[in-house]
Design an enzyme around this catalytic site. Structure first.
Site, mmCIF file in Angstrom:
data_model
loop_
_atom_site.group_PDB
_atom_site.id
_atom_site.type_symbol
_atom_site.label_atom_id
_atom_site.label_comp_id
_atom_site.label_asym_id
_atom_site.label_seq_id
_atom_site.Cartn_x
_atom_site.Cartn_y
_atom_site.Cartn_z
ATOM 1 N N ASP A 1 0.867 -1.184 0.000
ATOM 2 C CA ASP A 1 0.000 0.000 0.000
ATOM 3 C C ASP A 1 0.901 1.231 0.000
ATOM 4 O O ASP A 1 1.320 1.728 1.044
ATOM 5 C CB ASP A 1 -0.927 -0.011 1.209
ATOM 6 C CG ASP A 1 -2.060 0.990 1.032
ATOM 7 O OD1 ASP A 1 -2.119 1.663 -0.018
ATOM 8 O OD2 ASP A 1 -2.894 1.100 1.951
ATOM 9 N N ALA A 2 1.217 1.683 -1.207
ATOM 10 C CA ALA A 2 2.273 2.674 -1.397
ATOM 11 C C ALA A 2 1.743 3.955 -2.033
ATOM 12 O O ALA A 2 2.342 5.013 -1.920
ATOM 13 C CB ALA A 2 3.366 2.080 -2.277
ATOM 14 N N LYS A 3 0.640 3.858 -2.739
ATOM 15 C CA LYS A 3 -0.006 5.010 -3.398
ATOM 16 C C LYS A 3 0.991 5.824 -4.210
ATOM 17 O O LYS A 3 1.041 7.040 -4.133
ATOM 18 C CB LYS A 3 -0.764 5.846 -2.371
ATOM 19 C CG LYS A 3 -1.848 5.010 -1.681
ATOM 20 C CD LYS A 3 -2.772 5.820 -0.812
ATOM 21 C CE LYS A 3 -3.941 5.004 -0.275
ATOM 22 N NZ LYS A 3 -3.592 3.988 0.737
ATOM 23 N N ARG A 4 1.783 5.124 -5.016
ATOM 24 C CA ARG A 4 2.775 5.768 -5.847
ATOM 25 C C ARG A 4 2.151 6.263 -7.152
ATOM 26 O O ARG A 4 0.975 6.006 -7.425
ATOM 27 C CB ARG A 4 3.918 4.801 -6.159
ATOM 28 C CG ARG A 4 4.648 4.275 -4.936
ATOM 29 C CD ARG A 4 5.298 5.386 -4.132
ATOM 30 N NE ARG A 4 6.276 4.872 -3.183
ATOM 31 C CZ ARG A 4 6.073 4.733 -1.868
ATOM 32 N NH1 ARG A 4 4.942 5.068 -1.322
ATOM 33 N NH2 ARG A 4 7.048 4.262 -1.092
#
Lengths: 271, 271
Positions: B94-97
């Site tokens: 869960d990095a939302k890059r």
């Protein structure tokens, strides 16, 4: 670092150049691969060769994450070196983070406290409570994506949103958030013609402008439409400077390229 | 991991529970702080206690980055442990890059190759060319933010954008991107009433649904409006499970909480 300190540095160096440290192991000179930490060795040489004409360094975090723990070690060493040897230079973690409040608070801690950057780039999609944890840090700066330099910017950012293009709505809305004086914005140099409109909405904010050089944006156009009375611009170049040469002379070549850009900047700066 | 393998696991375990590994050193049981790597020790215990009813684990990358290199080491060990001991379980970074193409390619390399995750969460603001480098990886999944669980989702995501709410436009537009069969979407449980509309646009896609438990979303509502014939949901709980107890019995308490959720899931699953 305060905004005033950044402005003073810009006037002192007659430069608003930001050098992007987007270090790709496949592109750095081969002789550096023998070093214990090739990424840091490369960065150190680039920084030492360009610091006299550079007001900001911007490591692109993806390039470090891609090398795992070794990459993070190189990032730590790079920001440590900058903060120790060049504390007057502004540092930008180009991370484009943004998440729910308690998670954004952890990212803010990572970049402002653990790593010690002056600023971090943040994506606006998740709205106010995803950005405010970054804004809480005084004398640290949150650089919100507004209009990015890539083609995909036209997919959503420029779409009309209840009577305003989305990126303009973000500029306007974010100005009402708590501690919004700590905001700066990303505006791509490839979209310089939008800068006049953007300046009407955020006349005083600093703009981080990527996209000159390899991406094709024009420095002259950016200055023409984007400069304000405090200059108000940080113009980034990465590949055009750091990979100016792939040989033993890479640092000297980077110096030459950085000085070329600085001389254009000095010529357009008032006074 | 293929989508079919994920679906088979869901039916086998009668569960579509994702456990969020959002590990905050200030919240884990005090006795673990004596371990060499408290974060990994915590994760390992939570994973071993809940894997029988869990189909996906989702480390929230911010929580690891906040601890610098030690945090990245704990993340490496955690994903390594999952891939070795529980290869059938789906893993989500869960990095939302999300960044320009060459940079997104580096993030994809970081999460899919270096770390070995099955999927990564990605922010849509920068459009098509910021997402497609992730989609290139076959049997890896790109989980695009659509409608997030936080209050700030109403700042931009739900705004009307040329006749469509922005999140709906993103759902529709992204479906036309190259390798869009590798897409899943984030939809917050706190906005379950939107799920029926979302299902009309993406009837077949898996949805990652955070926000039950601490954030107040309802599992029953999510199932009612979001389930499709393949179940099509990964419902995340983090704090409600991993911090069910702050004492020596933390793993047992996490097991109990995870089993409670799984029993509700089993009851609503067809067959």
């Amino acid at each position: 670092m305060t905004t005033q300190e950044l402005i003073r540095q810009i006037h002192r160096k007659k430069s608003f150049l930001c050098v992007g440290l987007d270090v790709d192991m496949q592109k750095i000179p081969a002789h550096l691969l023998e070093e214990e930490d090739p990424i840091f060795a490369f960065n150190k040489a680039i920084i030492d060769a360009t610091s006299h004409v550079t007001v900001a360094y911007k490591p692109n975090i993806a390039f470090y994450e891609a090398y795992g723990i070794k990459g993070w070690e190189a990032l730590h060493k790079t920001i440590g070196y900058l903060n120790e040897k060049y504390p007057e230079i502004f540092t930008i973690a180009d991370a484009k983070r943004g998440d729910i409040g308690n998670t954004s608070a952890m990212y803010a801690k990572a970049f402002f406290e653990d790593l010690g950057f002056d600023s971090v780039t943040v994506a606006p999609y998740m709205g106010k409570d995803s950005v405010e944890p970054f804004l809480e840090f005084e004398d640290r700066h949150t650089i919100l994506l507004a209009l990015t330099s890539n083609q995909g910017a036209f997919d959503f950012q420029t779409k009309d949103t209840e009577g305003r293009e989305l990126y303009k709505r973000i500029l306007e809305t974010s100005g009402k958030w708590k501690n919004s004086h700590n905001l700066m914005y990303v505006v791509g140099a490839t979209k310089a013609e939008y800068l006049a409109d953007i300046r009407r909405i955020v006349p005083d904010s600093f703009l981080l402008v990527p996209g000159i050089g390899a991406q094709g944006g024009s420095l002259e156009e950016v200055c023409k439409y984007g400069m304000n009375e405090n200059i108000g611009l940080l113009v980034n170049s990465a590949r055009g400077i750091i990979y100016a040469s792939g040989g033993m002379d890479f640092a000297g070549a980077a110096k030459t390229e950085a000085e070329k850009i600085q001389s254009i900047m000095a010529a357009v700066m008032p006074g």
